[in-house]
Write a protein that holds these residues in place. Structure first.
Motif, PDB file in Angstrom:
ATOM      1  N   PRO A 479       0.817  -1.217   0.000  1.00  0.00           N
ATOM      2  CA  PRO A 479       0.000   0.000   0.000  1.00  0.00           C
ATOM      3  C   PRO A 479       0.847   1.262   0.000  1.00  0.00           C
ATOM      4  N   VAL A 480       0.252   2.334  -0.487  1.00  0.00           N
ATOM      5  CA  VAL A 480       0.874   3.656  -0.502  1.00  0.00           C
ATOM      6  C   VAL A 480       0.295   4.459   0.661  1.00  0.00           C
ATOM      7  N   HIS A 481       1.162   5.025   1.472  1.00  0.00           N
ATOM      8  CA  HIS A 481       0.708   5.744   2.659  1.00  0.00           C
ATOM      9  C   HIS A 481       0.581   7.241   2.428  1.00  0.00           C
ATOM     10  N   HIS A 482       0.985   7.723   1.274  1.00  0.00           N
ATOM     11  CA  HIS A 482       0.845   9.151   0.989  1.00  0.00           C
ATOM     12  C   HIS A 482      -0.036   9.314  -0.240  1.00  0.00           C
ATOM     13  N   ARG A 483      -0.844  10.327  -0.220  1.00  0.00           N
ATOM     14  CA  ARG A 483      -1.795  10.551  -1.308  1.00  0.00           C
ATOM     15  C   ARG A 483      -1.228  11.482  -2.376  1.00  0.00           C
ATOM     16  N   ASP A 585       7.354 -15.686 -30.467  1.00  0.00           N
ATOM     17  CA  ASP A 585       6.400 -15.708 -31.571  1.00  0.00           C
ATOM     18  C   ASP A 585       5.495 -14.482 -31.468  1.00  0.00           C
ATOM     19  N   ILE A 586       4.832 -14.145 -32.549  1.00  0.00           N
ATOM     20  CA  ILE A 586       4.083 -12.897 -32.648  1.00  0.00           C
ATOM     21  C   ILE A 586       2.958 -12.831 -31.627  1.00  0.00           C
ATOM     22  N   GLU A 587       2.187 -13.889 -31.504  1.00  0.00           N
ATOM     23  CA  GLU A 587       1.055 -13.859 -30.580  1.00  0.00           C
ATOM     24  C   GLU A 587       1.505 -13.715 -29.135  1.00  0.00           C
ATOM     25  N   THR A 588       2.636 -14.289 -28.787  1.00  0.00           N
ATOM     26  CA  THR A 588       3.159 -14.106 -27.442  1.00  0.00           C
ATOM     27  C   THR A 588       3.465 -12.640 -27.182  1.00  0.00           C
ATOM     28  N   ASN A 589       4.087 -11.974 -28.126  1.00  0.00           N
ATOM     29  CA  ASN A 589       4.420 -10.563 -27.941  1.00  0.00           C
ATOM     30  C   ASN A 589       3.182  -9.685 -27.883  1.00  0.00           C
ATOM     31  N   LEU A 590       2.195  -9.985 -28.699  1.00  0.00           N
ATOM     32  CA  LEU A 590       0.963  -9.207 -28.654  1.00  0.00           C
ATOM     33  C   LEU A 590       0.253  -9.379 -27.315  1.00  0.00           C
ATOM     34  N   ALA A 591       0.193 -10.614 -26.822  1.00  0.00           N
ATOM     35  CA  ALA A 591      -0.426 -10.848 -25.521  1.00  0.00           C
ATOM     36  C   ALA A 591       0.408 -10.254 -24.385  1.00  0.00           C
ATOM     37  N   LEU A 592       1.724 -10.314 -24.514  1.00  0.00           N
ATOM     38  CA  LEU A 592       2.611  -9.762 -23.489  1.00  0.00           C
ATOM     39  C   LEU A 592       2.423  -8.256 -23.352  1.00  0.00           C
ATOM     40  N   THR A 593       2.444  -7.544 -24.456  1.00  0.00           N
ATOM     41  CA  THR A 593       2.275  -6.090 -24.397  1.00  0.00           C
ATOM     42  C   THR A 593       0.897  -5.724 -23.866  1.00  0.00           C
ATOM     43  N   GLU A 594      -0.102  -6.542 -24.165  1.00  0.00           N
ATOM     44  CA  GLU A 594      -1.451  -6.262 -23.676  1.00  0.00           C
ATOM     45  C   GLU A 594      -1.516  -6.384 -22.157  1.00  0.00           C
ATOM     46  N   VAL A 595      -0.852  -7.372 -21.590  1.00  0.00           N
ATOM     47  CA  VAL A 595      -0.842  -7.534 -20.137  1.00  0.00           C
ATOM     48  C   VAL A 595      -0.171  -6.336 -19.476  1.00  0.00           C
ATOM     49  N   ILE A 596       0.987  -5.922 -19.998  1.00  0.00           N
ATOM     50  CA  ILE A 596       1.713  -4.805 -19.387  1.00  0.00           C
ATOM     51  C   ILE A 596       0.888  -3.526 -19.450  1.00  0.00           C
ATOM     52  N   LEU A 597       0.226  -3.281 -20.559  1.00  0.00           N
ATOM     53  CA  LEU A 597      -0.595  -2.083 -20.666  1.00  0.00           C
ATOM     54  C   LEU A 597      -1.808  -2.145 -19.741  1.00  0.00           C
ATOM     55  N   ASN A 598      -2.406  -3.316 -19.573  1.00  0.00           N
ATOM     56  CA  ASN A 598      -3.510  -3.446 -18.627  1.00  0.00           C
ATOM     57  C   ASN A 598      -3.038  -3.263 -17.198  1.00  0.00           C
ATOM     58  N   LEU A 599      -1.828  -3.732 -16.917  1.00  0.00           N
ATOM     59  CA  LEU A 599      -1.269  -3.519 -15.581  1.00  0.00           C
ATOM     60  C   LEU A 599      -1.099  -2.033 -15.304  1.00  0.00           C
ATOM     61  N   GLY A 600      -0.641  -1.290 -16.293  1.00  0.00           N
ATOM     62  CA  GLY A 600      -0.452   0.135 -16.112  1.00  0.00           C
ATOM     63  C   GLY A 600      -1.715   0.952 -16.223  1.00  0.00           C
ATOM     64  N   SER A 601      -2.854   0.327 -16.515  1.00  0.00           N
ATOM     65  CA  SER A 601      -4.101   1.067 -16.650  1.00  0.00           C
ATOM     66  C   SER A 601      -4.824   1.281 -15.331  1.00  0.00           C
ATOM     67  N   CYS A 602      -4.373   0.642 -14.272  1.00  0.00           N
ATOM     68  CA  CYS A 602      -5.006   0.817 -12.968  1.00  0.00           C
ATOM     69  C   CYS A 602      -4.618   2.182 -12.405  1.00  0.00           C
ATOM     70  N   SER A 603      -5.605   3.008 -12.130  1.00  0.00           N
ATOM     71  CA  SER A 603      -5.327   4.351 -11.616  1.00  0.00           C
ATOM     72  C   SER A 603      -4.737   4.333 -10.221  1.00  0.00           C
ATOM     73  N   GLN A 604      -4.929   3.235  -9.478  1.00  0.00           N
ATOM     74  CA  GLN A 604      -4.425   3.155  -8.115  1.00  0.00           C
ATOM     75  C   GLN A 604      -3.008   2.593  -8.039  1.00  0.00           C
ATOM     76  N   LEU A 605      -2.510   2.050  -9.131  1.00  0.00           N
ATOM     77  CA  LEU A 605      -1.147   1.514  -9.145  1.00  0.00           C
ATOM     78  C   LEU A 605      -0.176   2.620  -9.533  1.00  0.00           C
ATOM     79  N   ARG A 606       0.768   2.928  -8.664  1.00  0.00           N
ATOM     80  CA  ARG A 606       1.766   3.944  -8.958  1.00  0.00           C
ATOM     81  C   ARG A 606       2.781   3.382  -9.948  1.00  0.00           C
ATOM     82  N   LEU A 607       3.212   4.225 -10.855  1.00  0.00           N
ATOM     83  CA  LEU A 607       4.158   3.794 -11.881  1.00  0.00           C
ATOM     84  C   LEU A 607       5.596   3.788 -11.398  1.00  0.00           C
TER      85      LEU A 607
END
Length: 890
Positions: A479-483, A585-607
């Motif tokens: 958790p983050v203790h500062h807002r 392989d191509i599909e692995t890279n497409l799925a990989l980049t999609e996971v990372i972008l979804n991970l970074g799409s959470c507004s509560q997760l600090r970068l």
């Protein structure tokens, strides 16, 4: 002449009066009915007498026509009164059931529809009518019945659906169709000892059992049956007797076991490789054709599996529709209990723990089926039950009180739970020992690309749609203790510039501006639609309870601000895959980049710490000093926030460090391979050109579909469902072009993510020999076909080039984060026989090194995808900063 005209007109008028005369119409009705009875009574074996069958069919049709005419005529309706008084429907039912003729059955269904649609004589409130109709249905489409065609069966189920709809609107007629001998004088069911399966009392409610026997069908039959049964469950809240009967009956058991039966029809071993004869462009320009599926695994794109999948998902959607519309707490609790025990714990979870990556398909199958299940479900209770159990999440306190269960529902749950208790403790399957997290992490590190892709796509669905359940399970956080944000706008500008320069160094500046504009729109839509963004973007108003499907027993935990732990196993697995990006392989890279972008799409997760530099590592030149005019005017804090910081190489975020390692590999390729930049530019132009042609084709199709119906012949247009829509609607397919994500965002996202309009209007296309000017529709279609043919021929020549087929090895020493490009060790073109794993073409040469190779054709395609991914990261970081106020300006 006038005489004959008046004479004929008068005759016609008399005939019309005779047809509308109630007494004469009744006489014709009785005559037809008597003829039917005489024919039936005089024919000992009706099924074998074709002449008698024909006479009876004509009689049924005549009775139906007379009833329909009378319903449209003014009162009195003597034929309907006669039919009700004489109960002629009993004879109609017996004749149709003993005829064993589909035509007579169809006509009998039409006759019953005419009686019901008349809405007179209260046929639906007549006990004899209900018994007669259900006997007719049981003899025609019930178990051991005559077996009619699918179209006639659909007509019968539609008839039952109409009755269920009437019961929903008129609850007072329910006792006619639902009767039970076990109710006391107050209407409550007398307690009877039952086992977990409940009582089978088909004679109590045959309409309900007929509907549930057809809910798993495809097409009209399943649609009418599911909707009719949905109305029955909705009526349970208006009848205490029906509510208790459902709780004590075997209907919940039949529904749960039916869902399990449909799941069991899905293949245990699955291959998600695209058919070689129908490969998207981006896959054909790679080593994808060298991959071969397990011969024992069924193809995900096969028509048989797709049909089974559609049927299973339709029934699963029916479950959540029932839970949403049913207002009876006891019925909903009972259904949830059966779903948990009979489907989740006894079928879905065992298939998870029995899956294996060794047999070449069972892990892929389970991961793919789970993804489709979670993608189809929106009901909080079902989603909570599945993820809470499979992810082995700890229970957490529920703030609001739970709705108590009735004693009957409590007893039913207790008897049901006893079924799931194993005889020995060693036989107990416990998700705390092996759960979905273990399967995903082990699959992400598999040497089988299909297993990796399946795991990544499932992770994308959980992160993007059910993010709260992923925290603490799939993703380890703190958790983050500062807002207030600690990152500065000066640091943001430096990081954006670094990522943008990195993207340009990967594959050139051609097309970057246009792609970046599209990614900005896509990421804005993606962030706004994320479940965690609702709280961050909501106005600060007085709290109000949001209406939900169920009571407060379900739901993910509240997601607060958090950091990603550097030791997170999932993120480290993603970095390992990213480091091998050029040979994946191509599909692995497409799925990989999609996971990372979804991970970074959470507004509560600090970068900070994984995508952005930790502010604690900022270093400023001349720290503490600032221009005198800023200090005197009070702008000192703004000046300090805008200063560009520096940091040591050890403070570089892991994601940026991994991308810089890939940049080093590409720089080595550029230095050694002749005309590298030209090869990359040609490949990028090919993708851009193909994308432009797709957009032009879409525009032309939309123009044709918007024309008036008179311009096109009837039935000339057939809607086409893309394969990627059938594959996954939450995880977009990007196999058409590296920039396909902007065209296939989540269907739950806003329309702002729609692609930009086609830019063919007079502008010069990159990669095309000359500009394209607008043409009339026929010429444009001919021109488009010619261009597509030319580019396909160019691609064929492109793929046959010897230099592009050369395989380049990449070596990595054990424990090292550096991958060496073995440029001096070019290998000859691969043999014609494809290997089992195209992306792992070479086995390790020594025990302490891992060597993988890929063709230059494959590597260049991955470079284009990598540049698009880095541009998406830049867009994501920029949009987040402005949307969520993640950086401080003062």
């Amino acid at each position: 002449m006038d005489f004959w005209t008046r004479l004929l007109g008068g005759s016609s008028h008399k005939k019309q009066q005779a047809a509308n005369d109630p007494q004469q119409r009744l006489a014709r009705f009785k005559q037809r009915y008597n003829q039917i009875l005489q024919t039936w009574q005089k024919t000992p074996t009706l099924a074998n007498d074709r002449e008698a069958l024909g006479n009876i069919r004509r009689g049924f049709q005549a009775l139906t026509a007379i009833l329909n005419d009378e319903s449209r005529s003014p009162a009195p309706h003597l034929c309907l009164s006669f039919a009700a008084a004489q109960q002629i429907y009993t004879a109609i039912s017996k004749i149709a059931a003993t005829s064993h003729d589909e035509g007579i059955v169809r006509d009998a269904v039409a006759f019953y529809n005419a009686l019901i649609d008349s809405e007179e004589e209260d046929f639906l409130e007549n006990d004899v009518f209900a018994v007669s109709l259900m006997n007719f249905v049981g003899r025609t489409v019930g178990s051991g019945s005559m077996g009619v065609g699918e179209d006639i069966e659909a007509d019968i189920v539609e008839l039952l659906f109409g009755i269920a709809a009437k019961i929903r609107l008129q609850p007072e007629i329910l006792p006619v169709w639902f009767t039970t001998a076990s109710a006391d004088s107050n209407g409550r069911l007398v307690n009877r000892k039952v086992d977990f399966a409940g009582m089978t009392q088909k004679e109590d409610f045959p309409l309900c059992y007929q509907l549930i026997d057809h809910v798993h069908h495809e097409g009209r039959i399943g649609d009418f049956a599911r909707t009719g049964l949905l109305y029955i469950f909705e009526s349970a809240s208006k009848s205490m007797t029906l509510e208790q009967w459902i709780v004590n009956s075997d209907l919940p058991t039949l529904m749960a076991t039916g869902l399990g039966a449909l799941y069991s029809q899905l293949s245990r071993k699955l291959s998600i490789l695209h058919p070689i004869e129908d490969l998207p462009l981006i896959l054909s320009l790679s080593d994808y054709t060298g991959m071969r599926p397990n011969p024992e695994a069924e193809s995900f794109f096969s028509e048989l599996l797709q049909n089974h999948m559609v049927t299973f998902l339709s029934y699963l959607t029916f479950w959540q529709d029932v839970l949403e519309h049913c207002r009876s707490i006891d019925v909903r609790h009972t259904l949830i209990d059966h779903f948990q025990v009979l489907f989740l714990q006894q079928l879905l979870y065992p298939s998870l723990i029995e899956s294996s990556d060794v047999d070449g398909g069972s892990a892929v199958a389970v991961l793919t089926y789970l993804r489709r299940i979670l993608d189809a479900l929106d009901h909080p209770e079902l989603v909570h039950m599945i993820l809470h159990y499979l992810l082995a999440l700890p229970d957490y306190a529920v703030t609001s009180p739970r709705t108590p269960r009735s004693p009957a529902a409590v007893r039913r749950r207790q008897s049901l739970m006893l079924l799931n208790v194993p005889e020995a403790d060693d036989d107990r399957m416990n998700p705390s020992l092996f759960n979905l997290v273990d399967l995903v992490l082990s699959s992400a590190g598999s040497r089988n690309p299909q297993t990796v892709v399946a795991a990544l796509k499932l992770t994308t669905v959980i992160l993007g749609k059910n993010h709260g359940y992923a925290l603490g399970s799939l993703v380890k956080t703190m958790p983050v203790h500062h807002r207030e944000p600690h990152r500065t706008v000066g640091a943001l500008n430096v990081e954006l510039e670094m990522y943008l320069n990195l993207a340009i160094n990967l594959a050139g500046e051609n097309g970057v501006n246009e792609a970046y504009e599209n990614h900005l729109k896509d990421k804005l839509s993606m962030l706004e639609s994320h479940p965690c963004s609702l709280k961050a973007l909501a106005l600060h108003t007085s709290p109000s309870k949001v209406p939900g499907y169920f009571d407060s027993e379900a739901g993910a935990r509240e997601v607060g601000p958090h950091y990603l732990i550097p030791e997170d196993p999932l993120f480290n697995s993603l970095l390992e895959l990213l480091l091998r990006f050029l040979t994946n392989d191509i599909e692995t890279n497409l799925a990989l980049t999609e996971v990372i972008l979804n991970l970074g799409s959470c507004s509560q997760l600090r970068l900070e710490g994984w995508l952005s530099v930790d502010p604690a590592d900022y270093h400023f030149e001349n720290d503490g000093s600032e221009p005198e005019q800023f200090s005197t005017d009070g702008f000192g804090s703004m000046y300090r926030a805008n200063r560009p910081p520096t940091w040591q190489s050890s403070a570089t975020p892991p994601l940026m460090a991994c991308l810089q390692s890939l940049e080093t590999q590409i720089q080595a390729l550029r230095a050694d391979i002749r005309d590298w930049d030209e090869h990359v530019a040609n490949r990028k132009n090919a993708f851009m050109f193909y994308e432009e042609m797709n957009e032009a084709a879409k525009t032309a199709q939309q123009a044709r579909s918007s024309r008036p119906s008179s311009e096109a012949p009837g039935g000339s247009w057939v809607p086409q469902i893309p394969k990627h829509v059938l594959d996954n609607s939450t995880t977009p397919s990007r196999t058409q072009s590296p920039r396909g994500r902007k065209e296939a965002l989540d269907i739950r996202q806003t329309p702002a993510s729609s692609p930009a309009p086609s830019k063919l209007g007079g502008q010069t296309l990159i990669g095309s020999p000359r500009g394209m000017s607008p043409l009339p529709a026929p010429q444009a279609a001919k021109r488009q076909t010619t261009l597509l043919t030319d580019i396909d021929a160019n691609f064929a020549t492109f793929k046959k080039s010897d230099i592009l087929k050369r395989r380049i090895p990449f070596r990595r020493l054990t424990g090292s984060q550096t991958i060496d490009v073995m440029l001096s060790k070019y290998q000859p073109p691969p043999p014609e026989e494809p290997s089992d794993d195209a992306t792992a073409g070479a086995e390790p040469k020594e025990e302490n090194e891992d060597v993988r190779d890929a063709s230059l054709l494959h590597i260049i395609t991955n470079v284009i995808i990598l540049q698009e991914f880095v541009l998406e990261l830049v867009a994501l970081t920029q949009v987040r900063a402005s949307l969520f106020n993640e950086v401080k300006f003062a």
